[in-house]
Design an enzyme around this catalytic site. Structure first.
Site, PDB file in Angstrom:
ATOM      1  N   SER A   1       0.873  -1.185   0.000  1.00 29.41           N
ATOM      2  CA  SER A   1       0.000   0.000   0.000  1.00 29.41           C
ATOM      3  C   SER A   1       0.903   1.225   0.000  1.00 29.41           C
ATOM      4  CB  SER A   1      -0.869   0.038   1.255  1.00 29.41           C
ATOM      5  OG  SER A   1      -1.613  -1.132   1.391  1.00 29.41           O
TER       6      SER A   1
ATOM      7  N   LYS B   1      -7.282   1.799  -2.347  1.00 27.17           N
ATOM      8  CA  LYS B   1      -6.825   1.363  -1.021  1.00 27.17           C
ATOM      9  C   LYS B   1      -6.910   2.516  -0.009  1.00 27.17           C
ATOM     10  CE  LYS B   1      -4.686  -0.999   2.224  1.00 27.17           C
ATOM     11  NZ  LYS B   1      -5.216  -2.146   2.931  1.00 27.17           N
TER      12      LYS B   1
ATOM     13  N   LYS C   1       0.771   5.652   8.160  1.00 23.72           N
ATOM     14  CA  LYS C   1       1.384   5.793   6.827  1.00 23.72           C
ATOM     15  C   LYS C   1       0.299   5.910   5.756  1.00 23.72           C
ATOM     16  CE  LYS C   1       1.991   2.076   4.802  1.00 23.72           C
ATOM     17  NZ  LYS C   1       1.283   1.216   3.842  1.00 23.72           N
TER      18      LYS C   1
END
Ligand code: NAD
Length: 298
Positions: free
Chosen positions: A97, A172, A240
């Protein structure tokens, strides 16, 4: 004969994904900077790669499952990296990701050497990586997607091509916003119920079949009740993702008011030493505010 697959990044997710490919009969050459992980997957039948370059030289399809954008850049474009070893026509499937713009940047660079890149991040966490039932969201050329679809479906229950390269990671980010805010809502609600004197396990059982029910509720409440915050998906990795979501959103002109709040909650947990807890551990922030603990009543 099935194509030779290279697999780089054998962490919480990559290790079970690689093992599932081996179980399905694919031949794999694997690499990670963590030698223990390499040895474990080699014991399950994979060949041990010496570097990302070495894996690329001996593979027709390369899968990467690394923490974030800088790691993927390093492994693909860096010294002794994938691009140094890959032949024209190789398909690179980055399942990490990362920031969508970085996916596009890497795809453009590898294309100069005739390497086709798909970004194919996943949702479902470690349990679904182990079961081979991840949800996979893919960006990149249709024909490359068709060539790797069977391989993706060994690791996932679904693999949907959502658009051009980068769009897998944009999808995502949308996924991660929904998951983070669901966890925050679950946390607020369970802390309220507990402090108001109602058994949180009964609250969960009463509401899980109604409109408040969700995959997040079913995955996280049982762990919270057992006070199990082992990852799973670490808070630092979710930070993140939310960082990538905020950056991307601001770049295209979209304010994310709720995402910025859950981001700050996760930052507070990080300061509190909980960065490596599972993201279900977000509830600890609310518990501290309300001075109550959500747990199973014996
Ligand atoms: P992890 O930290 O457990 O694994 C990453 C692996 O990459 C480690 O084994 C590490 O040694 C390896 N690595 C790092 N730099 C490297 C390099 N230069 N060369 C070779 N190997 C290198 O992370 P994870 O939980 O497996 O997550 C991987 C990706 O999947 C992340 O982008 C994460 O956001 C995403 N993801 C994780 C989950 C989850 O529940 N853990 C769920 C969905 C998506």
């Amino acid at each position: 004969m099935s194509k030779k697959i290279g697999f780089i990044g054998l962490g919480i997710m990559g290790k079970p994904m690689a093992k599932n490919l081996l179980k399905a009969g694919y031949s794999l050459r694997v690499y990670d900077i963590n030698m223990e992980a390499v040895k474990e997957v080699a014991a399950a039948g994979a060949e041990q790669g010496e570097s990302a370059k070495d894996v690329a030289e001996k593979s027709e399809i390369i899968i990467t499952m690394l923490p974030n954008s800088p790691h993927v850049k390093q492994v693909v474009l860096g010294e002794n990296g994938v691009l140094e070893g890959a032949k024209p026509g190789t398909i690179l499937v980055d399942m990490s990701s990362i920031a969508p713009l970085v996916s596009q940047e890497i795809a453009a660079k590898v294309a100069q050497k005739g390497v086709i890149m798909l970004d194919a991040p996943v949702s479902g966490g470690e349990p679904k990586a182990i079961d081979g039932t991840l949800s996979i969201m893919v960006g990149g050329p249709e024909d490359a997607f068709e060539q790797v679809k069977d391989i993706l479906l060994v690791m996932g229950a679904s693999a949907v091509r959502v658009g051009d390269v980068g769009s897998g990671n944009t999808t995502k980010l949308a996924n991660q916003i929904i998951v983070a805010l669901n966890i925050a809502a679950m946390s607020e609600a369970m802390v309220l119920a507990t402090k108001a004197g109602v058994d949180p396990e009964k609250v969960y059982q009463a509401i899980r079949g109604g409109l408040a029910g969700s995959t997040v509720l079913d995955a996280k409440v049982p762990l919270v009740l057992q006070r199990n915050f082992n990852p799973g998906f670490r808070i630092e990795l979710h930070i993140k993702d939310l960082m990538n979501a905020l950056d991307t959103a601001h770049e295209v002109g979209v304010p994310l008011p709720l995402t910025s709040q859950i981001m700050e909650i996760m930052q507070a947990l990080k300061v509190d030493g909980k960065a490596k807890d599972d993201h279900g551990g977000v509830i600890q922030f609310y518990e501290k505010l309300a001075q109550v603990e959500v747990k199973k009543n014996n």
